[in-house]
Each structure stands twice: as structure tokens, then as C-alpha cells.
Design a protein around this motif. Sequence first.
Motif, PDB file in Angstrom:
ATOM      1  N   THR A 278       0.929  -1.087  -0.028  1.00 51.26           N
ATOM      2  CA  THR A 278       0.071   0.003   0.078  1.00 51.26           C
ATOM      3  C   THR A 278       0.924   1.250   0.173  1.00 51.26           C
ATOM      4  O   THR A 278       1.795   1.426   1.038  1.00 51.26           O
ATOM      5  CB  THR A 278      -1.048   0.220   1.175  1.00 51.26           C
ATOM      6  OG1 THR A 278      -1.852  -1.058   1.292  1.00 51.26           O
ATOM      7  CG2 THR A 278      -1.726   1.237   1.316  1.00 51.26           C
ATOM      8  N   VAL A 279       0.801   1.918  -1.090  1.00 53.41           N
ATOM      9  CA  VAL A 279       1.738   3.199  -1.261  1.00 53.41           C
ATOM     10  C   VAL A 279       0.944   4.367  -0.858  1.00 53.41           C
ATOM     11  O   VAL A 279      -0.241   4.641  -1.594  1.00 53.41           O
ATOM     12  CB  VAL A 279       2.277   3.411  -2.437  1.00 53.41           C
ATOM     13  CG1 VAL A 279       3.385   4.514  -2.597  1.00 53.41           C
ATOM     14  CG2 VAL A 279       3.004   1.879  -2.682  1.00 53.41           C
ATOM     15  N   THR A 280       1.156   5.266   0.049  1.00 54.31           N
ATOM     16  CA  THR A 280       0.276   6.234   0.183  1.00 54.31           C
ATOM     17  C   THR A 280       1.360   7.804  -0.028  1.00 54.31           C
ATOM     18  O   THR A 280       2.413   7.574   0.702  1.00 54.31           O
ATOM     19  CB  THR A 280       0.128   6.450   1.667  1.00 54.31           C
ATOM     20  OG1 THR A 280      -0.910   5.469   1.911  1.00 54.31           O
ATOM     21  CG2 THR A 280      -0.954   7.765   1.863  1.00 54.31           C
ATOM     22  N   VAL A 281       1.164   8.583  -0.905  1.00 53.87           N
ATOM     23  CA  VAL A 281       1.775   9.783  -1.249  1.00 53.87           C
ATOM     24  C   VAL A 281       1.023  10.848  -0.489  1.00 53.87           C
ATOM     25  O   VAL A 281      -0.213  11.299  -0.706  1.00 53.87           O
ATOM     26  CB  VAL A 281       1.601  10.093  -2.664  1.00 53.87           C
ATOM     27  CG1 VAL A 281       2.472  11.541  -3.102  1.00 53.87           C
ATOM     28  CG2 VAL A 281       2.505   9.072  -3.657  1.00 53.87           C
ATOM     29  N   TYR A 282       1.782  11.372   0.665  1.00 55.81           N
ATOM     30  CA  TYR A 282       0.957  12.434   1.404  1.00 55.81           C
ATOM     31  C   TYR A 282       0.534  13.785   0.748  1.00 55.81           C
ATOM     32  O   TYR A 282       1.372  14.367   0.028  1.00 55.81           O
ATOM     33  CB  TYR A 282       1.905  12.553   2.710  1.00 55.81           C
ATOM     34  CG  TYR A 282       2.145  11.710   3.826  1.00 55.81           C
ATOM     35  CD1 TYR A 282       1.719  10.448   3.429  1.00 55.81           C
ATOM     36  CD2 TYR A 282       2.890  12.050   4.954  1.00 55.81           C
ATOM     37  CE1 TYR A 282       1.931   9.445   4.408  1.00 55.81           C
ATOM     38  CE2 TYR A 282       3.030  11.158   5.954  1.00 55.81           C
ATOM     39  CZ  TYR A 282       2.761  10.029   5.591  1.00 55.81           C
ATOM     40  OH  TYR A 282       2.725   8.890   6.503  1.00 55.81           O
ATOM     41  N   GLU A 283      -0.668  14.071   0.875  1.00 60.24           N
ATOM     42  CA  GLU A 283      -1.056  15.183   0.219  1.00 60.24           C
ATOM     43  C   GLU A 283      -1.341  16.493   1.262  1.00 60.24           C
ATOM     44  O   GLU A 283      -1.277  17.509   0.903  1.00 60.24           O
ATOM     45  CB  GLU A 283      -2.593  15.208  -0.283  1.00 60.24           C
ATOM     46  CG  GLU A 283      -3.021  13.837  -1.331  1.00 60.24           C
ATOM     47  CD  GLU A 283      -4.436  13.987  -1.717  1.00 60.24           C
ATOM     48  OE1 GLU A 283      -5.304  14.843  -1.383  1.00 60.24           O
ATOM     49  OE2 GLU A 283      -4.710  12.794  -2.341  1.00 60.24           O
ATOM     50  N   TYR A 304       6.957  18.144  -4.408  1.00 58.80           N
ATOM     51  CA  TYR A 304       8.326  17.357  -4.713  1.00 58.80           C
ATOM     52  C   TYR A 304       9.195  17.685  -3.779  1.00 58.80           C
ATOM     53  O   TYR A 304       9.498  16.523  -2.945  1.00 58.80           O
ATOM     54  CB  TYR A 304       8.899  17.775  -6.280  1.00 58.80           C
ATOM     55  CG  TYR A 304       8.001  17.440  -7.211  1.00 58.80           C
ATOM     56  CD1 TYR A 304       7.715  16.172  -7.826  1.00 58.80           C
ATOM     57  CD2 TYR A 304       7.461  18.474  -8.132  1.00 58.80           C
ATOM     58  CE1 TYR A 304       6.797  16.174  -8.866  1.00 58.80           C
ATOM     59  CE2 TYR A 304       6.681  18.209  -9.167  1.00 58.80           C
ATOM     60  CZ  TYR A 304       6.360  16.775  -9.505  1.00 58.80           C
ATOM     61  OH  TYR A 304       5.649  16.683 -10.530  1.00 58.80           O
ATOM     62  N   ALA A 305       9.828  18.733  -3.293  1.00 54.22           N
ATOM     63  CA  ALA A 305      10.409  18.796  -2.456  1.00 54.22           C
ATOM     64  C   ALA A 305      10.250  18.711  -0.938  1.00 54.22           C
ATOM     65  O   ALA A 305       8.978  19.451  -0.556  1.00 54.22           O
ATOM     66  CB  ALA A 305      11.243  20.359  -2.355  1.00 54.22           C
ATOM     67  N   GLY A 306      10.288  17.848  -0.169  1.00 52.73           N
ATOM     68  CA  GLY A 306       9.844  17.582   1.128  1.00 52.73           C
ATOM     69  C   GLY A 306       8.598  16.581   0.946  1.00 52.73           C
ATOM     70  O   GLY A 306       8.038  16.277   2.155  1.00 52.73           O
ATOM     71  N   GLN A 307       8.675  15.945   0.027  1.00 48.35           N
ATOM     72  CA  GLN A 307       7.626  15.109  -0.113  1.00 48.35           C
ATOM     73  C   GLN A 307       7.761  13.872   0.621  1.00 48.35           C
ATOM     74  O   GLN A 307       8.718  13.076   0.463  1.00 48.35           O
ATOM     75  CB  GLN A 307       7.178  14.684  -1.726  1.00 48.35           C
ATOM     76  CG  GLN A 307       6.143  13.663  -1.722  1.00 48.35           C
ATOM     77  CD  GLN A 307       4.529  14.263  -1.491  1.00 48.35           C
ATOM     78  OE1 GLN A 307       4.439  15.333  -1.685  1.00 48.35           O
ATOM     79  NE2 GLN A 307       3.935  13.690  -0.756  1.00 48.35           N
ATOM     80  N   ALA A 308       6.631  13.200   1.310  1.00 45.59           N
ATOM     81  CA  ALA A 308       6.640  11.933   1.853  1.00 45.59           C
ATOM     82  C   ALA A 308       5.906  10.899   1.057  1.00 45.59           C
ATOM     83  O   ALA A 308       4.827  11.199   0.891  1.00 45.59           O
ATOM     84  CB  ALA A 308       6.031  12.066   3.417  1.00 45.59           C
ATOM     85  N   VAL A 309       6.463   9.740   1.329  1.00 47.03           N
ATOM     86  CA  VAL A 309       5.541   8.658   0.756  1.00 47.03           C
ATOM     87  C   VAL A 309       5.813   7.517   1.420  1.00 47.03           C
ATOM     88  O   VAL A 309       7.114   7.087   1.986  1.00 47.03           O
ATOM     89  CB  VAL A 309       6.351   8.287  -0.716  1.00 47.03           C
ATOM     90  CG1 VAL A 309       5.739   7.027  -1.133  1.00 47.03           C
ATOM     91  CG2 VAL A 309       6.336   9.367  -1.792  1.00 47.03           C
ATOM     92  N   GLU A 310       4.850   6.823   1.712  1.00 51.06           N
ATOM     93  CA  GLU A 310       4.629   5.628   2.998  1.00 51.06           C
ATOM     94  C   GLU A 310       4.315   4.422   2.156  1.00 51.06           C
ATOM     95  O   GLU A 310       3.624   4.304   1.554  1.00 51.06           O
ATOM     96  CB  GLU A 310       3.436   5.983   3.842  1.00 51.06           C
ATOM     97  CG  GLU A 310       3.258   5.099   4.990  1.00 51.06           C
ATOM     98  CD  GLU A 310       1.926   5.237   5.907  1.00 51.06           C
ATOM     99  OE1 GLU A 310       2.044   6.600   6.422  1.00 51.06           O
ATOM    100  OE2 GLU A 310       1.062   4.447   6.007  1.00 51.06           O
TER     101      GLU A 310
END
Length: 359
Positions: A278-283, A304-310
Motif C-alpha cells: 500500500t503506497v500513500t503519497v501524502y497530500e 516534490y521537495a519535502g514530499q513524504a511517501v509511505e
Amino acid sequence: AGRHGGSVRFGAAPCAARRLAAPWAMGKKADPKSAEPPPPEDPIEDEEPVEDLSADISEGDFVFQDGSTYTGEFLKIGDEVVMHGTGKLLSGPESFSGIFEKGAYKSGEFRSCNGEVYKGTFRDNLFHGVGEYSWLDGRVYRGMWQFGHMHGPGTFSNFVVGAEMFTGFSVDGDFDSSAALQQKAKETYLAQYASACTASASAALRELHEKTGGARAPRKFLVPSAVEEDGEPPQVAVDRALVIASLSGPFPEASAARKDAMVALAAGVAEGTERPLTVTVYEERGLPGQRLDGKRLLLPQLQYAGQAVEFSLHPDAAASAEPGALVALVLVNVSDQYSLEKARWKIAHVEAVPPPATD
């Protein structure tokens, strides 16, 4: 149309690339330094080398054949003089004042021939990243840009009748404040953005697993440790500065991402896997269900800069995971570039199956 109809179309920025050719240049301040730069230090394993050009930077005033003028810092590369560093370029009614990188605009203020102003970052001499554009009629857009177009989340001032400020999405230069078209624009942008971030972060996770040796994850995925008294290589200092600007601790230890602990996670991003992660790109920061504390993210998401992906295991895989196996991992892109081509993914958070309880 923007102020009265709630929509606007913004085309590519009229920025022009300029390089200072040595035969045209007329220096008035300092000549390029003749001293050779010091030899670069051996790069540390898994760290990208940092190009240090500070020893070669000089200052001067130059006039081009077309009458344009430049005042500021420059580099001498072979027989060519290139704008690099802080400076100001005047070209007829247009001007740019800010930071140049090897002859191209990097960040600063661009004033167009009609007096409209853009303040922000650039790529290939086009508005790109985070920036603010001001029209002569009082409209202002602050938000994301992509290759000269408004693209992504932003705030619109004086665009919509009855609303001084409006926050929404634009796509490829198109903006419309109607509810239906805003929803469509948001869905379009998020689909493109999430797909790109997922692909980049998944590639990083695969590399992380492949290059992890024994009990230590590769240095490039770890947050640098405390500064040593005898100094450190420049690439480590750059890495630390990028992390400090985008992410706060506490950070996982190198041993938290052992190779054996990541087997299940790595399998979840393998091609054709039956149990994809399960991939979550933080909004946004701090939304319910996020494993990473939103207070640790220092930059807005969706830029993009500072983006978190779980990444988290499929429930069936998590249920059968052995003690010590990672069931979730969050990567954060600490790069200051508004592009994934130069992403620098760091391990920000891990969760493992706890050991069995003992009496």
C-alpha cells in the motif's frame, strides 16, 4: 477572463537563455581567478559528490552584442565566461535579478517587457517550482509551476468575483474556479503527481534493499549523524542541510533497515508481485492514518521537495511477517529541487513486527 469569469490561461514564460561569450565580454571589476581549484575529496560511498565551484567565481560587468548588460558573479569555463551566482541581467525592457547557475536562471525576480513580475524558482529558464506571478491588473498567483505553466496547488488573488483569495489547482496553465472543473483539475494533478512520486520512491526502496549490506542501510538513504569535531566532507554537510530544511527527528538508526528486515517490503514493490504494498503519497501534513508525525514534515506536500511517501505491507503479508520484519517505511525527498530527477529519498520512519511477549 480571470477576474470576471473565474478562469485564466497562462502560457510559457518568455525567458531567454543567455551565456556570456568571452570575445564579447568587457570586464570592469575583477578578472577570473587564475588559481586552480583544490582537488576534490574522494566521494564517500553511496553519497553523490558535490561540485564546489566557489573557488572559481569572480565578479564583473559585461556588455553583450545585442546591448544587454550583466553585473554580478561569473565562472570562467575554458574560453567562455558564464553567469553563475548572484547577478542582474538587463535586456531591453526585461530584467532578471537573482541567482544564476551555469548561465541559466535558478531563482530570483523576472520582470517582463510589459511590467508583469515573477518571483520564484526556474528550470531551463522557465518558471518552475514554487513562484509568484503578478499581473498589472492586480491578479496574483502563488503556487506551483511546471515548465512555464501554472501547474498544481496554488492561491489565486483577485481572480474570482466575490472572492479575494481562492485556493485551488491549475493544470498545464489552465485555471477555472468552478467546483466541477476544480475537482477535475485536482484529480488530474494528483494522479500525475502521485504516479511520479510512487515510481521514484519505489525505485529508491528497491535500491535500498539491493544495496543494504548486513546490518547497515546505505549512507545515501540515512540522515547524517552528528557533526564530527574534525570536520566532514562537503557532500555530507550539504546532505545534512537539506534534511534540516525539510524534516525533523527523531530519525531511525542505520540498523533499523537491515536487509533481512526489508525482504517483505522489497517483495511488495517487485514487478508482478501478488501482494503489492500500500503506497500513500501524502497530500497534506498530519492527516489521520499517516504513520509519520505530520509535525516532522517542515515543507508543504505536493511540491516534490519535502514530499513524504509511505509504504506498508499488504494486510495478509503483515499478518504472517516474522518478528523484526518491517511492515511500514516512510521515505521523504529532502532534495531542494522541484523535480524527481534529482530526488534524495531519506528513511524518515520505520515500523517493525515486535518481538513475542515474554512472561
